[in-house]
Design an enzyme around this catalytic site. Structure first.
Site, short mmCIF file in Angstrom:
data_model
loop_
_atom_site.label_atom_id
_atom_site.label_comp_id
_atom_site.label_asym_id
_atom_site.label_seq_id
_atom_site.Cartn_x
_atom_site.Cartn_y
_atom_site.Cartn_z
N GLN A 17 22.40 39.27 25.56
CA GLN A 17 22.54 40.10 24.36
C GLN A 17 22.11 39.44 23.04
O GLN A 17 21.43 40.08 22.21
CB GLN A 17 24.01 40.55 24.21
N VAL A 137 27.86 29.54 26.42
CA VAL A 137 28.77 30.37 25.61
C VAL A 137 28.43 31.84 25.73
O VAL A 137 27.25 32.22 25.67
CB VAL A 137 28.71 29.94 24.12
N GLU A 139 29.97 35.95 24.45
CA GLU A 139 30.57 36.62 23.30
C GLU A 139 32.00 36.17 22.96
O GLU A 139 32.29 35.70 21.87
CB GLU A 139 30.55 38.14 23.55
N ASP A 168 27.47 37.65 19.80
CA ASP A 168 26.13 37.87 20.34
C ASP A 168 25.22 38.57 19.33
O ASP A 168 24.26 38.00 18.82
CB ASP A 168 26.20 38.75 21.60
N GLY A 247 40.90 42.12 1.57
CA GLY A 247 40.85 41.88 0.13
C GLY A 247 42.26 41.77 -0.41
O GLY A 247 43.23 41.63 0.33
N GLY A 248 42.40 41.85 -1.71
CA GLY A 248 43.73 41.70 -2.31
C GLY A 248 44.53 42.99 -2.34
O GLY A 248 45.66 43.01 -2.82
#
Ligand code: COA
Length: 425
Positions: A17, A137, A139, A168, A247-248
């Site tokens: 992939q 390795v 995904e 991938d 986010g905040g």
């Protein structure tokens, strides 16, 4: 109309992939991508997760559009000659073999450079130099080693991997960017170069905000994480934050009408501070606009479970699309949880070519994801993936200029075809 990468020829040694994602993008930008596959076998994904017997799987067809396929045994002496000829005529070699495979094949970087000093050699490996550089390795290994899994899931549950293939396909995207940058630099230097993208690095790059939080943790608890409001102490590493927003601004996934039977009847809801008053009006809590326990973001942090519980009472009275319509009128950020079925049927995604129907000679029509990057001067036409070795003779003749006699000789060498089975006496 011309294409952005018209005239660029890619020697595509990729499989599975990560690498195919990269070369498919380059093909969509107009490069001539020649995929080299092992005779008789091909990319292993041709036969993986097959939904129909004896046809290339969706795994393969959806990752190898717009490419040509040649079969070549690169361990056969004649095959090595053909490969060398291809290296002379290609601009970029892309590979995602296991560590050391290209060297063992007899083509280390120095050799490729001596064959074609302009060649850009682009590689995906699981890890960069270091203790794990020799490991294979896939995904989920990348998601786990790149910081995604340790930060995904609920704080009291297992680490989780995501459905998006950030190891991938994410690394394939990173590599494609490196390749076009190297092609651009070559216009000034005239030289090729090595471009490498490690899957661990790619995932960590996508998990960048979590390394941000790791450093913030040294200066106190992460107040926007739900566990802060719940009074659960933080450890020394960034915890899993459930569906909290990155986010905040606090965000959660909330039930919508029909959630009891529909696993995707949910909406993502962000209590963004600038639209707080509108949220209060929509959900029928106008008093929260001025009440000291709710009016300001710091006061709300300790009450997020209560607040989102109240918002959910409202979202449960609407289906996710109704809620989306109502909330967007007031600029309240939200997003329905769309199933793959809904995305496959979405007409606006069809109209933009992000979801495309492709016809294939042996499997018939199938749906694919088209090029997510739209260019006004380089439109993408999604073409079906090649059959195994479909373009072998075409490439030998047109690209390498071999005569009929030479092509026949290469066939006779066994470099292009699987070994013939000899009938038992
Ligand atoms: N002709 C002859 N031999 C060929 C060939 C061809 N056309 N194409 C591949 N081979 C051989 C290689 O030379 C290698 O032989 P060797 O081990 O004797 O040197 C062999 O096929 C296996 O190659 P390898 O890439 O190691 O495949 P694998 O199936 O063992 O491992 C991965 C698969 C994905 C784990 C491994 O390629 C990898 O770690 N890649 C980098 C990270 C990556 O991209 N992972 C994600 C994949 S989605």
């Amino acid at each position: 109309m011309t294409k952005a990468l018209k005239g660029v020829r890619i020697l595509d040694f990729t499989h599975v992939q990560s690498g195919p994602t990269c070369t498919q993008l380059l093909a969509w930008f107009g490069a001539d991508v020649i995929k080299v596959e092992r005779p008789g076998v091909g990319d292993i994904t041709r036969g993986q997760l097959q939904d129909k017997p004896n046809v290339d799987s969706l795994y393969f067809t959806m990752l190898n559009h717009n490419k040509r396929s040649i079969t070549l045994d690169t361990k056969n002496p004649k095959g090595k000659e053909v490969l060398t000829a291809l290296m002379k005529t290609c601009d970029v070699l892309v590979e995602n073999f296991g560590p050391g495979v290209l060297d063992r094949m007899g083509f280390p970087w120095e050799k490729i450079q001596s064959i074609n000093p302009k060649m850009i050699v682009a590689s995906i490996k699981g890890f960069g130099p270091g203790p794990y550089e020799d490991c294979k390795v896939y995904e989920n290994v990348a998601q786990c080693t790149g910081g995604a899994a340790s930060t995904t899931g609920f704080h009291d549950g297992l680490p989780l991997v995501t459905g998006a293939q950030i190891g991938d396909s994410g690394t394939g995207l990173h590599l494609a960017l490196g390749i076009v940058a190297a092609l651009y630099q070559r216009t000034a230097t005239g030289r090729g170069q090595r471009v490498t993208a490690a899957m661990q690095d790619g995932v960590l790059n996508l998990a960048r905000v979590k390394l941000r939080d790791q450093q913030r943790l040294a200066h106190g608890p992460l107040t926007e994480y739900s566990q802060f409001g719940e009074g659960i102490p933080f450890g020394d590493a960034v915890p899993r934050a459930g569906n909290d927003s990155g986010g905040g601004q606090p965000g959660r996934i909330l039930k919508c009408k029909g959630w009891e039977s529909d696993p995707n009847a949910y909406i993502y809801f962000i209590t963004q501070a600038p639209v707080w008053e509108k949220i209060c009006d929509v959900i029928g809590e106008p008093g929260w606009k001025t009440h000291p326990d709710y009016a300001k973001p710091p006061a709300r942090l300790k009450r997020l479970n209560e607040i989102f519980g109240r918002i959910e009472q409202w979202t449960m009275t609407k289906n996710k699309f109704e809620a989306m319509d109502i909330l967007n009128k007031d600029d309240i950020p939200c997003g329905p949880i769309l199933s793959m079925k809904e995305l496959a049927e979405d007409q606006s995604l069809r109209a933009t070519g992000t979801v495309v129907e492709v016809d294939h000679p042996t499997r018939g029509k199938y749906l694919s994801v088209g090029n997510p990057i739209k260019m006004s001067d380089s439109p993408t036409e999604v073409l079906r993936s090649p059959l195994l070795g479909e373009h072998t003779d075409e490439v030998l003749r047109q690209v390498l200029g071999f005569t009929d006699h030479q092509v026949a000789e290469i066939h006779d060498s066994g470099a292009l075809d699987p070994p013939r089975k000899v009938a038992a006496e």
